[in-house]
Motif scaffolding. Structure first.
Motif, PDB file in Angstrom:
ATOM      1  N   GLY A 239       0.831  -1.211   0.000  1.00 39.10           N
ATOM      2  CA  GLY A 239       0.000   0.000   0.000  1.00 39.10           C
ATOM      3  C   GLY A 239       0.855   1.246   0.000  1.00 39.10           C
ATOM      4  N   GLY A 240       0.296   2.309   0.468  1.00 41.40           N
ATOM      5  CA  GLY A 240       0.990   3.588   0.532  1.00 41.40           C
ATOM      6  C   GLY A 240      -0.031   4.696   0.487  1.00 41.40           C
ATOM      7  N   VAL A 241       0.438   5.908   0.387  1.00 44.34           N
ATOM      8  CA  VAL A 241      -0.450   7.059   0.362  1.00 44.34           C
ATOM      9  C   VAL A 241      -1.270   7.040  -0.923  1.00 44.34           C
ATOM     10  N   THR A 242      -2.582   7.229  -0.773  1.00 46.29           N
ATOM     11  CA  THR A 242      -3.451   7.331  -1.942  1.00 46.29           C
ATOM     12  C   THR A 242      -4.262   8.610  -1.841  1.00 46.29           C
ATOM     13  N   SER A 243      -4.601   9.159  -2.978  1.00 50.05           N
ATOM     14  CA  SER A 243      -5.424  10.360  -3.052  1.00 50.05           C
ATOM     15  C   SER A 243      -6.493  10.124  -4.105  1.00 50.05           C
ATOM     16  N   GLU A 244      -7.731  10.426  -3.761  1.00 48.88           N
ATOM     17  CA  GLU A 244      -8.841  10.237  -4.685  1.00 48.88           C
ATOM     18  C   GLU A 244      -9.787  11.422  -4.631  1.00 48.88           C
ATOM     19  N   THR A 245     -10.508  11.618  -5.715  1.00 48.89           N
ATOM     20  CA  THR A 245     -11.583  12.599  -5.708  1.00 48.89           C
ATOM     21  C   THR A 245     -12.766  11.975  -4.973  1.00 48.89           C
ATOM     22  N   PRO A 246     -13.684  12.784  -4.496  1.00 49.37           N
ATOM     23  CA  PRO A 246     -14.878  12.221  -3.869  1.00 49.37           C
ATOM     24  C   PRO A 246     -15.641  11.280  -4.814  1.00 49.37           C
ATOM     25  N   LEU A 247     -15.699  11.606  -6.094  1.00 46.62           N
ATOM     26  CA  LEU A 247     -16.405  10.757  -7.055  1.00 46.62           C
ATOM     27  C   LEU A 247     -15.740   9.389  -7.182  1.00 46.62           C
ATOM     28  N   ALA A 248     -14.419   9.353  -7.271  1.00 49.59           N
ATOM     29  CA  ALA A 248     -13.706   8.078  -7.378  1.00 49.59           C
ATOM     30  C   ALA A 248     -13.882   7.251  -6.110  1.00 49.59           C
ATOM     31  N   PHE A 249     -13.799   7.901  -4.957  1.00 46.60           N
ATOM     32  CA  PHE A 249     -13.976   7.204  -3.688  1.00 46.60           C
ATOM     33  C   PHE A 249     -15.392   6.639  -3.595  1.00 46.60           C
ATOM     34  N   LEU A 250     -16.377   7.455  -3.946  1.00 49.40           N
ATOM     35  CA  LEU A 250     -17.774   7.028  -3.889  1.00 49.40           C
ATOM     36  C   LEU A 250     -18.026   5.873  -4.855  1.00 49.40           C
ATOM     37  N   HIS A 251     -17.480   5.962  -6.051  1.00 50.60           N
ATOM     38  CA  HIS A 251     -17.667   4.905  -7.042  1.00 50.60           C
ATOM     39  C   HIS A 251     -17.123   3.571  -6.517  1.00 50.60           C
ATOM     40  N   ARG A 252     -15.949   3.619  -5.930  1.00 50.73           N
ATOM     41  CA  ARG A 252     -15.357   2.384  -5.397  1.00 50.73           C
ATOM     42  C   ARG A 252     -16.193   1.845  -4.238  1.00 50.73           C
ATOM     43  N   MET A 253     -16.673   2.738  -3.375  1.00 55.08           N
ATOM     44  CA  MET A 253     -17.490   2.302  -2.247  1.00 55.08           C
ATOM     45  C   MET A 253     -18.787   1.649  -2.734  1.00 55.08           C
ATOM     46  N   ILE A 254     -19.421   2.251  -3.709  1.00 57.14           N
ATOM     47  CA  ILE A 254     -20.690   1.727  -4.225  1.00 57.14           C
ATOM     48  C   ILE A 254     -20.491   0.375  -4.901  1.00 57.14           C
ATOM     49  N   THR A 255     -19.417   0.242  -5.680  1.00 57.06           N
ATOM     50  CA  THR A 255     -19.199  -1.016  -6.394  1.00 57.06           C
ATOM     51  C   THR A 255     -18.776  -2.145  -5.465  1.00 57.06           C
ATOM     52  N   THR A 256     -18.087  -1.847  -4.375  1.00 58.81           N
ATOM     53  CA  THR A 256     -17.640  -2.920  -3.479  1.00 58.81           C
ATOM     54  C   THR A 256     -18.649  -3.250  -2.379  1.00 58.81           C
ATOM     55  N   THR A 257     -19.561  -2.336  -2.059  1.00 55.76           N
ATOM     56  CA  THR A 257     -20.500  -2.567  -0.958  1.00 55.76           C
ATOM     57  C   THR A 257     -21.938  -2.739  -1.410  1.00 55.76           C
ATOM     58  N   SER A 258     -22.239  -2.396  -2.655  1.00 51.64           N
ATOM     59  CA  SER A 258     -23.610  -2.398  -3.181  1.00 51.64           C
ATOM     60  C   SER A 258     -24.504  -1.374  -2.484  1.00 51.64           C
ATOM     61  N   LEU A 259     -23.906  -0.400  -1.814  1.00 49.60           N
ATOM     62  CA  LEU A 259     -24.693   0.680  -1.216  1.00 49.60           C
ATOM     63  C   LEU A 259     -25.080   1.663  -2.303  1.00 49.60           C
ATOM     64  N   GLU A 260     -26.108   2.448  -2.045  1.00 42.78           N
ATOM     65  CA  GLU A 260     -26.513   3.490  -2.980  1.00 42.78           C
ATOM     66  C   GLU A 260     -25.951   4.824  -2.511  1.00 42.78           C
ATOM     67  N   ALA A 261     -25.748   5.736  -3.458  1.00 42.28           N
ATOM     68  CA  ALA A 261     -25.171   7.036  -3.121  1.00 42.28           C
ATOM     69  C   ALA A 261     -26.147   7.919  -2.345  1.00 42.28           C
ATOM     70  N   LYS A 262     -27.425   7.907  -2.741  1.00 40.49           N
ATOM     71  CA  LYS A 262     -28.375   8.831  -2.120  1.00 40.49           C
ATOM     72  C   LYS A 262     -28.481   8.670  -0.605  1.00 40.49           C
ATOM     73  N   PRO A 263     -28.640   7.449  -0.081  1.00 42.90           N
ATOM     74  CA  PRO A 263     -28.716   7.332   1.386  1.00 42.90           C
ATOM     75  C   PRO A 263     -27.449   7.800   2.104  1.00 42.90           C
ATOM     76  N   LEU A 264     -26.298   7.718   1.425  1.00 43.06           N
ATOM     77  CA  LEU A 264     -25.059   8.197   2.050  1.00 43.06           C
ATOM     78  C   LEU A 264     -25.145   9.680   2.380  1.00 43.06           C
ATOM     79  N   LYS A 265     -25.854  10.444   1.547  1.00 44.83           N
ATOM     80  CA  LYS A 265     -26.012  11.882   1.802  1.00 44.83           C
ATOM     81  C   LYS A 265     -26.691  12.144   3.143  1.00 44.83           C
ATOM     82  N   PHE A 266     -27.510  11.198   3.575  1.00 44.18           N
ATOM     83  CA  PHE A 266     -28.314  11.399   4.773  1.00 44.18           C
ATOM     84  C   PHE A 266     -27.733  10.728   6.011  1.00 44.18           C
ATOM     85  N   ALA A 267     -26.535  10.191   5.910  1.00 40.33           N
ATOM     86  CA  ALA A 267     -25.939   9.473   7.043  1.00 40.33           C
ATOM     87  C   ALA A 267     -25.820  10.368   8.270  1.00 40.33           C
TER      88      ALA A 267
END
Length: 131
Positions: free
Chosen positions: A46-74
């Protein structure tokens, strides 16, 4: 969170996180995803990584099957749940509140030009759980 726009604050909470047990399961998936990402950063390859919010969100959605909209309301959903439960010591939930705030910010600001970057780096003390 006062960094969320009034359009997000006024919007109705999605039905799939309205029930407390569904919301807790939802947050558990978010936490597990964050832990997995941090373990990857802390690994020998590993090591230091930097991502845009969109890239981070895309990876989270694809690996967890969560939807983006409910994340806004966390953030708002956790605040509401803690108030409803009349939790006496909110300090016990600061880490979870930070996770909910982070999820809300990432989902809210993932569109358009990146307004911030998500930087993950390994800790010198040996990673998570060393405290």
């Amino acid at each position: 969170s006062n960094v969320l726009g009034p359009d997000v604050i006024e919007e109705a909470v999605p039905g799939n996180i309205r029930r407390a047990e569904h919301f807790v399961a939802f947050l558990r998936k978010v936490v597990e995803h964050l832990k997995a990402r941090l373990r990857t950063v802390a690994s020998p390859t590993g090591g230091v990584t930097s991502e845009t919010p969109l890239a981070f969100l895309h990876r989270m959605i694809t690996t967890t099957s969560l939807e983006a909209k409910p994340l806004k309301f966390a953030h708002s959903r956790l605040s509401s749940l803690l108030r409803t439960l009349q939790v006496p010591n909110l300090d016990d939930f600061n880490a979870l509140c930070d996770v909910a705030d982070f999820a809300s910010l990432v989902a809210t600001y993932s569109e358009g030009l990146p307004r911030f970057a998500i930087i993950m780096e390994p800790t010198i003390a040996g990673g998570m759980g060393s405290r």
